[in-house]
Design a protein around this motif. Structure first.
Motif, PDB file in Angstrom:
ATOM      1  N   LEU B 358       0.943  -1.197   0.051  1.00 33.46           N
ATOM      2  CA  LEU B 358      -0.012   0.066  -0.108  1.00 33.46           C
ATOM      3  C   LEU B 358       0.748   1.260   0.002  1.00 33.46           C
ATOM      4  O   LEU B 358       1.712   1.562   0.784  1.00 33.46           O
ATOM      5  CB  LEU B 358      -0.870  -0.020   1.339  1.00 33.46           C
ATOM      6  CG  LEU B 358      -2.018  -1.093   1.200  1.00 33.46           C
ATOM      7  CD1 LEU B 358      -1.610  -2.243   1.971  1.00 33.46           C
ATOM      8  CD2 LEU B 358      -3.233  -0.372   2.036  1.00 33.46           C
ATOM      9  N   ALA B 359       0.852   2.174  -1.089  1.00 34.04           N
ATOM     10  CA  ALA B 359       1.418   3.221  -1.097  1.00 34.04           C
ATOM     11  C   ALA B 359       0.442   4.554  -1.025  1.00 34.04           C
ATOM     12  O   ALA B 359      -0.567   4.464  -1.820  1.00 34.04           O
ATOM     13  CB  ALA B 359       2.217   3.410  -2.349  1.00 34.04           C
ATOM     14  N   TYR B 360       0.664   5.485   0.089  1.00 33.08           N
ATOM     15  CA  TYR B 360      -0.221   6.270   0.470  1.00 33.08           C
ATOM     16  C   TYR B 360       0.017   7.711  -0.290  1.00 33.08           C
ATOM     17  O   TYR B 360       1.314   7.876  -0.713  1.00 33.08           O
ATOM     18  CB  TYR B 360      -0.358   6.523   1.738  1.00 33.08           C
ATOM     19  CG  TYR B 360      -0.570   5.517   2.697  1.00 33.08           C
ATOM     20  CD1 TYR B 360      -2.217   5.068   3.023  1.00 33.08           C
ATOM     21  CD2 TYR B 360       0.271   4.351   3.152  1.00 33.08           C
ATOM     22  CE1 TYR B 360      -2.485   4.026   3.731  1.00 33.08           C
ATOM     23  CE2 TYR B 360      -0.454   3.308   3.775  1.00 33.08           C
ATOM     24  CZ  TYR B 360      -1.589   3.052   4.087  1.00 33.08           C
ATOM     25  OH  TYR B 360      -1.905   2.173   4.710  1.00 33.08           O
ATOM     26  N   GLY B 361      -0.876   8.691  -0.620  1.00 34.25           N
ATOM     27  CA  GLY B 361      -0.615   9.952  -0.972  1.00 34.25           C
ATOM     28  C   GLY B 361      -0.207  10.856  -0.087  1.00 34.25           C
ATOM     29  O   GLY B 361       0.103  10.424   0.949  1.00 34.25           O
ATOM     30  N   LYS B 362       0.009  12.090  -0.532  1.00 33.84           N
ATOM     31  CA  LYS B 362       0.842  12.886   0.438  1.00 33.84           C
ATOM     32  C   LYS B 362      -0.278  13.269   1.891  1.00 33.84           C
ATOM     33  O   LYS B 362      -1.584  13.387   1.501  1.00 33.84           O
ATOM     34  CB  LYS B 362       0.832  14.290  -0.447  1.00 33.84           C
ATOM     35  CG  LYS B 362       2.130  14.415  -1.336  1.00 33.84           C
ATOM     36  CD  LYS B 362       3.167  14.618  -0.664  1.00 33.84           C
ATOM     37  CE  LYS B 362       4.480  14.900  -1.494  1.00 33.84           C
ATOM     38  NZ  LYS B 362       4.531  14.027  -2.697  1.00 33.84           N
ATOM     39  N   ASN B 363       0.372  13.401   2.849  1.00 35.15           N
ATOM     40  CA  ASN B 363      -0.407  13.552   4.104  1.00 35.15           C
ATOM     41  C   ASN B 363      -0.875  14.866   4.053  1.00 35.15           C
ATOM     42  O   ASN B 363       0.008  15.970   4.055  1.00 35.15           O
ATOM     43  CB  ASN B 363       0.549  13.223   5.111  1.00 35.15           C
ATOM     44  CG  ASN B 363      -0.291  13.065   6.713  1.00 35.15           C
ATOM     45  OD1 ASN B 363      -1.154  14.005   6.546  1.00 35.15           O
ATOM     46  ND2 ASN B 363       0.150  12.416   7.405  1.00 35.15           N
ATOM     47  N   VAL B 364      -2.102  15.322   3.922  1.00 37.85           N
ATOM     48  CA  VAL B 364      -2.524  16.627   3.874  1.00 37.85           C
ATOM     49  C   VAL B 364      -2.761  17.295   5.365  1.00 37.85           C
ATOM     50  O   VAL B 364      -2.796  18.407   5.439  1.00 37.85           O
ATOM     51  CB  VAL B 364      -3.622  16.917   3.146  1.00 37.85           C
ATOM     52  CG1 VAL B 364      -3.313  16.757   1.695  1.00 37.85           C
ATOM     53  CG2 VAL B 364      -4.883  16.023   3.492  1.00 37.85           C
ATOM     54  N   LYS B 365      -2.819  16.306   6.334  1.00 41.65           N
ATOM     55  CA  LYS B 365      -3.244  17.016   7.582  1.00 41.65           C
ATOM     56  C   LYS B 365      -1.957  17.099   8.561  1.00 41.65           C
ATOM     57  O   LYS B 365      -2.057  18.107   9.046  1.00 41.65           O
ATOM     58  CB  LYS B 365      -3.964  15.665   8.416  1.00 41.65           C
ATOM     59  CG  LYS B 365      -4.393  16.000   9.719  1.00 41.65           C
ATOM     60  CD  LYS B 365      -5.497  15.290  10.438  1.00 41.65           C
ATOM     61  CE  LYS B 365      -6.262  15.780  11.556  1.00 41.65           C
ATOM     62  NZ  LYS B 365      -6.802  14.583  12.182  1.00 41.65           N
ATOM     63  N   TYR B 366      -0.873  16.387   8.020  1.00 40.12           N
ATOM     64  CA  TYR B 366       0.346  16.695   8.816  1.00 40.12           C
ATOM     65  C   TYR B 366       1.440  16.782   7.755  1.00 40.12           C
ATOM     66  O   TYR B 366       2.021  15.812   7.278  1.00 40.12           O
ATOM     67  CB  TYR B 366       0.918  15.768   9.928  1.00 40.12           C
ATOM     68  CG  TYR B 366      -0.275  15.594  10.808  1.00 40.12           C
ATOM     69  CD1 TYR B 366      -0.305  16.404  11.863  1.00 40.12           C
ATOM     70  CD2 TYR B 366      -0.938  14.608  10.979  1.00 40.12           C
ATOM     71  CE1 TYR B 366      -1.179  16.708  13.099  1.00 40.12           C
ATOM     72  CE2 TYR B 366      -2.029  14.421  12.049  1.00 40.12           C
ATOM     73  CZ  TYR B 366      -2.056  15.673  13.000  1.00 40.12           C
ATOM     74  OH  TYR B 366      -2.865  15.519  13.954  1.00 40.12           O
ATOM     75  N   PRO B 367       1.669  17.907   7.035  1.00 40.06           N
ATOM     76  CA  PRO B 367       2.259  17.937   5.688  1.00 40.06           C
ATOM     77  C   PRO B 367       3.750  17.901   5.882  1.00 40.06           C
ATOM     78  O   PRO B 367       4.560  17.505   4.899  1.00 40.06           O
ATOM     79  CB  PRO B 367       1.904  19.331   5.010  1.00 40.06           C
ATOM     80  CG  PRO B 367       1.300  19.981   6.139  1.00 40.06           C
ATOM     81  CD  PRO B 367       0.663  19.299   7.043  1.00 40.06           C
ATOM     82  N   ALA B 368       4.326  18.106   7.015  1.00 39.99           N
ATOM     83  CA  ALA B 368       5.561  18.265   7.450  1.00 39.99           C
ATOM     84  C   ALA B 368       6.110  16.796   8.244  1.00 39.99           C
ATOM     85  O   ALA B 368       5.444  16.557   8.828  1.00 39.99           O
ATOM     86  CB  ALA B 368       6.088  19.582   7.931  1.00 39.99           C
ATOM     87  N   ILE B 369       7.528  16.803   8.392  1.00 41.12           N
ATOM     88  CA  ILE B 369       8.032  15.829   9.295  1.00 41.12           C
ATOM     89  C   ILE B 369       7.623  16.040  10.575  1.00 41.12           C
ATOM     90  O   ILE B 369       7.081  15.412  11.324  1.00 41.12           O
ATOM     91  CB  ILE B 369       9.728  15.751   9.240  1.00 41.12           C
ATOM     92  CG1 ILE B 369       9.881  15.297   7.664  1.00 41.12           C
ATOM     93  CG2 ILE B 369      10.208  14.832   9.949  1.00 41.12           C
ATOM     94  CD1 ILE B 369       9.957  13.599   7.252  1.00 41.12           C
ATOM     95  N   THR B 370       7.762  17.440  10.957  1.00 37.41           N
ATOM     96  CA  THR B 370       7.527  17.822  12.488  1.00 37.41           C
ATOM     97  C   THR B 370       6.320  19.072  12.300  1.00 37.41           C
ATOM     98  O   THR B 370       6.507  19.898  11.545  1.00 37.41           O
ATOM     99  CB  THR B 370       8.747  18.566  12.965  1.00 37.41           C
ATOM    100  OG1 THR B 370       9.412  17.261  13.173  1.00 37.41           O
ATOM    101  CG2 THR B 370       8.276  18.921  14.543  1.00 37.41           C
TER     102      THR B 370
END
Lengths: 232, 471
Positions: B358-370
Motif C-alpha cells: 500500500l502506497a499512500y498519497g501525500k499527508n495533507v493533515k500533517y504535511p511536514a516531518i514535524t
C-alpha cells in the motif's frame, strides 16, 4: 390337446368372473365419512401441489425463453388446472352428500376424485418428459450452440462468466454462504468487474468472506492516523 | 444486560417463528430435490440464519509492540502490549424475498453480537467486557422488469461496525455506521450478448464518537459498465467510474485538502479459455483529482483452474487506487493465491494467501516531518492555558506491506448446516511511525507533558470455529 383346451377355458372363465366382480367389490367400499374426507383431502392437496410444480416449471420455461418447453408445459398445465377444478368440485359434492347421509353417492364422488388424481399424476409425469430446445437463451448464458461449445469448452448448461470464474464454487455450502446474500441472479454476469473503482478480485473466489465475522475489521473505514485523545 | 436480553428475545422469536413456519410447510414432493428456505407462497421465500463462532485472537486491537507512551514530567514510559482474547460471535439473521418473472423484492437482516470474554486475566476482562458490541448488517433490494431489455435495480445497505482502538485498549471501541444506496439501470439486447449498466450510489459513513467525527464522510459513486459476451462464458468489458468523497465534518481547510475524487477507466476480458482454465485480464488509467493530482495505471490479472466442480485454484495480481482520509488516496498492489478442494460434497479444504503493498498519497493533515500547533485558552480566572501539540512522523510518504494467510477446513453435515475451523495469520510491516507530544502548561491547569509514539506494524493470529445453520 383336450386337457390344454380345458385348462385354457378354466383360466378364461375365472378371469371373466374376476373381471365381473371388480366393480362389485368397489361398490362394496366400506369407508366411513371421516376416512373418505381424509383420503379426498390428501388427493386434493397432491393435485394442488402438482399444479404448483408445473406452473413453476412453465414460469421457468418463460424466463429461459424456451418456447418448445413452454408450449408443452402450457398444454399440460391447462389439463391439470381442469383436473384440479374438477377435484374441488367433486370434493364439494361429496361433502354435501355426506351431510345428506347419502353414502353411496359420496363414495361415487370419492371414486371420481381417485380417478382425477391418477390423471393428474399421469399429466405430471408427462410434464417431466416435455422436450427442451437445444439452443437455450436465458439471463445467465447467451445463445448456446453446439459449435460454440467446441470453441469455449462449455460443458454444462448451467452458469455463465461468473461460473467460469469460480464465483459459485462453494454455493450451497452453509459455512460459506453470505448470510446477507439474497441469491438473486446477476443481471450483468460480470463476475464483479462492474463495480465502481479499479479492478478487484473475483468475489467469492478468495478470502474468508461469507462467514459471520467478515465485517470485523475489513470494511470499517479505519482512520489511518490514530491520535490519542488529550483527555486520556 | 438489556442488550443480552434483547438478543435472547430475538433468538426466541426466531425459534418460535421458524417453528410456526415448519408447521405450515406442506409435505415435500418426492420428485423435487430439497431446497433451503421456507416457501411462504408461490413466489415468497424466507431463509433463517444462525451462527455461533468462538474466536481466539492474539492481538485484538492490532497494536504494535514498539508503541509506547512517555511522560516527560515523571520521565517514565509505558509500552503497549498485545492483548489476546476469546471473542464469541453470535449471529442470527433473516432473509426474505418475493421473486417472480418480472420483479424481485428482498430484504436481509444480520445481527452480530461480539462478546469479549477477557480470558487473559481478570483485570483485562474488566476492560475487555466493554468492547462487547452489537453489529448489524441490513440489505434491501428491488429488481424490476427482469424479463425485459431494461432492468432497474435498487439496493440499500446499512450496517454498524466497530474496532478496538489501535493505540490502547483503554480507549475502547470506535464504532461507525455506514449507509449505502445504489440505483442501477441495465440495458441489454434480446440475445443477452450486449449489456450496459449505468449506476449511481451514495455512501454515508458516520462515527459514533465525536472524537472521530472529522473522519465522517459522504461519497457518490457513479459507474458506467459495458459488456460484450462474445461467447457463452467469455466476455469483453469496459468500466468507467468516478468517486467523490467528502469529509464534511473536518475543518474547512482539511476538508478541502483531503477531498478525494478518483476517476478510473479500464477495459478487459474475462472468461473461459478451456473447460478447466479461465482468465481475467484488465488494464486502464486512474487519476486522483484531489489536492495532489496523481496519475496511475490500473491492472488486474487472474488465472483460474477449475476441475470437475471439486477443485479451484486461482492466482491473481491487481493494481488499484482507493480514496482515503488524510492521505487523499492509496494505491494497492496485491498478489493473491487461493486453493479450494471439495471431498464427497461434504468436506471443504481451503487456503488463501495474499500480499499487498500500500502506497499512500501525500499527508495533507500533517504535511511536514514535524508539525507544531499551539493553542491558548483563556480561563475564567483570566489566566491562560497553553497546549502545544507536536506531531512528528518518520517520513511524508508512507508505505505498508500487508500479508495474510488463511487456511480453513469446513464440514457441511447438511446443505443448511455446517461447521468450519479457520486460522488467519495477518501481519502489517511498515517503517512508518508517528509521535504526538502534548504539553500543557499555564493557568490553574496541572502541567502535563505526554508523548504517544505509535508504530503501525502488527502481527495477529486468529483461530475461528464456526457453527453455521442457514436454512
Amino acid at each position: 390337446m383336450r386337457t390344454i383346451l380345458f385348462g385354457t377355458l378354466i383360466v378364461l372363465f375365472s378371469s371373466f368372473l374376476a373381471a365381473q366382480q371388480a366393480p362389485v367389490s368397489e361398490s362394496k367400499e366400506t369407508s366411513t365419512p371421516d376416512q373418505m374426507r381424509g383420503e379426498v383431502d390428501a388427493k386434493v392437496k397432491r393435485v394442488a401441489e402438482i399444479e404448483t410444480i408445473v406452473q413453476r416449471m412453465a414460469g421457468e420455461a418463460a424466463r429461459e425463453k424456451d418456447i418448445k418447453w413452454k408450449l408443452c408445459l402450457d398444454d399440460i398445465f391447462a389439463s391439470i388446472r381442469g383436473i384440479s377444478a374438477s377435484v374441488l368440485s367433486a370434493k364439494g359434492r361429496m361433502d354435501d352428500l355426506i351431510r345428506a347421509e347419502k353414502a353411496d353417492g359420496a363414495r361415487t364422488q370419492m371414486m371420481l376424485v381417485r380417478g382425477l388424481a391418477d390423471a393428474a399424476e399421469k399429466a405430471y409425469a408427462e410434464s417431466q418428459a416435455c422436450p427442451r430446445q437445444l439452443t437455450r437463451v436465458d439471463n445467465r448464458s447467451t445463445t448456446e450452440k453446439d459449435e460454440d461449445k467446441k470453441l469455449t469448452g462449455t460443458h454444462s448448461d448451467e452458469g455463465g462468466v461468473g461460473d467460469a470464474m469460480g464465483q459459485d464454487f462453494t454455493e450451497g455450502w452453509a459455512t460459506e454462504r453470505d448470510p446477507n446474500d439474497l441469491n438473486t441472479e446477476d443481471p450483468i454476469d460480470g463476475a464483479g468487474t462492474d463495480n465502481p473503482g479499479g479492478p478487484t478480485e473475483t468475489p467469492g473466489s478468495v478470502g474468508g468472506e461469507g462467514d459471520v465475522i467478515a465485517d470485523n475489521g475489513d470494511i470499517i473505514m479505519e482512520p489511518p492516523f490514530i491520535e490519542p485523545s488529550p483527555e486520556k | 444486560m438489556s442488550l443480552s436480553r434483547s438478543i435472547l428475545f430475538f433468538l426466541l422469536v426466531c425459534v418460535l417463528f421458524s417453528g410456526v413456519l415448519f408447521s405450515q410447510e406442506t409435505p415435500p414432493s418426492a420428485e423435487k430435490a430439497p431446497e433451503t428456505g421456507f416457501r411462504l407462497s408461490e413466489t415468497a421465500l424466507l431463509n433463517v440464519h444462525f451462527s455461533l463462532a468462538p474466536e481466539f485472537e492474539s492481538n485484538i486491537n492490532k497494536v504494535s509492540g514498539r508503541s509506547y507512551e512517555f511522560d516527560g514530567l515523571t520521565n517514565t514510559s509505558k509500552a503497549s502490549n498485545e492483548i489476546s482474547d476469546i471473542i464469541i460471535h453470535i449471529s442470527p439473521g433473516l432473509r426474505a424475498k418475493i421473486d417472480d418473472k418480472f420483479k424481485t423484492l428482498g430484504m436481509a437482516v444480520l445481527i452480530n453480537y461480539n462478546l469479549y470474554t477477557g480470558v487473559e486475566d481478570k483485570k483485562s476482562f474488566e476492560n475487555l467486557s466493554t468492547l462487547s458490541s452489537l453489529h448489524f448488517n441490513t440489505d434491501i433490494l428491488g429488481e424490476f422488469n427482469k424479463d425485459g431489455n431494461a432492468i432497474v435495480k435498487v439496493s440499500n445497505n446499512f450496517k454498524r461496525n466497530s474496532n478496538p482502538d489501535q493505540l490502547t485498549i483503554e480507549n475502547g471501541l470506535h464504532t461507525n455506521m455506514m449507509e449505502e444506496f445504489n440505483l442501477a439501470l441495465y440495458l441489454k439486447n434480446s440475445e443477452d450478448t450486449l449489456s450496459l449498466k449505468i449506476s449511481s450510489g451514495i455512501q454515508f459513513n458516520y462515527f459514533e464518537e465525536t472524537f472521530f467525527s472529522p473522519y465522517n464522510f459522504w461519497s457518490s459513486r457513479s459507474n458506467v459498465y459495458g459488456q460484450w459476451k462474445f461467447l457463452p462464458k467469455t466476455a469483453a468489458f469496459f468500466n468507467a467510474s468516478f468517486i467523490y468523497q467528502d469529509y464534511f465534518n473536518a475543518g474547512a481547510v482539511l476538508r478541502h485538502d483531503q477531498r478525494s475524487m478518483p476517476l478510473s477507466i479500464f477495459v478487459g476480458a474475462l472468461g473461459q479459455l478451456t473447460p478447466k482454465i479461465s482468465l481475467k485480464l484488465s488494464g486502464g488509467y486512474t487519476n486522483s483529482l484531489s489536492k495532489e493530482m496523481h496519475h496511475d495505471g490500473l491492472a488486474g490479472v487472474e488465472f483460474i483452474f477449475k476441475n470437475s466442480e471439486n477443485t479451484l485454484f486461482n492466482l491473481g495480481y491487481l493494481r488499484s487506487m482507493f480514496p482515503m482520509s488524510t492521505y487523499q488516496y492509496y494505491v494497492v498492489d496485491k498478489v493473491y493465491v487461493g486453493f479450494a478442494q471439495k471431498f464427497f460434497n461434504r468436506l471443504l479444504l481451503k487456503i488463501d494467501a495474499s500480499y499487498s503493498h500500500l502506497a499512500y498519497g501525500k499527508n495533507v493533515k500533517y504535511p511536514a516531518i514535524t508539525n507544531v500547533k499551539r493553542e491558548d485558552v483563556t480561563n475564567d480566572d483570566g489566566s491562560t492555558t497553553t497546549t502545544i501539540t507536536t506531531v512528528t512522523q518518520k517520513s511524508i510518504d508512507r508505505e505498508d506491506h500487508l500479508i495474510r494467510v488463511e487456511p480453513m477446513v469446513s464440514y457441511n453435515f447438511l446443505p443448511w448446516l455446517g461447521m468450519s475451523l479457520s486460522y488467519t495469520f495477518e501481519t502489517k510491516q511498515t517503517p512508518f511511525f508517528a509521535s504526538t507530544r502534548i504539553a500543557r502548561s499555564g493557568g490553574s491547569t496541572t502541567p502535563s507533558d505526554k508523548t504517544y509514539v505509535t508504530y503501525y506494524d502488527y502481527m495477529d493470529h486468529r483461530i475461528l470455529l464456526t457453527l453455521a445453520a442457514d436454512y
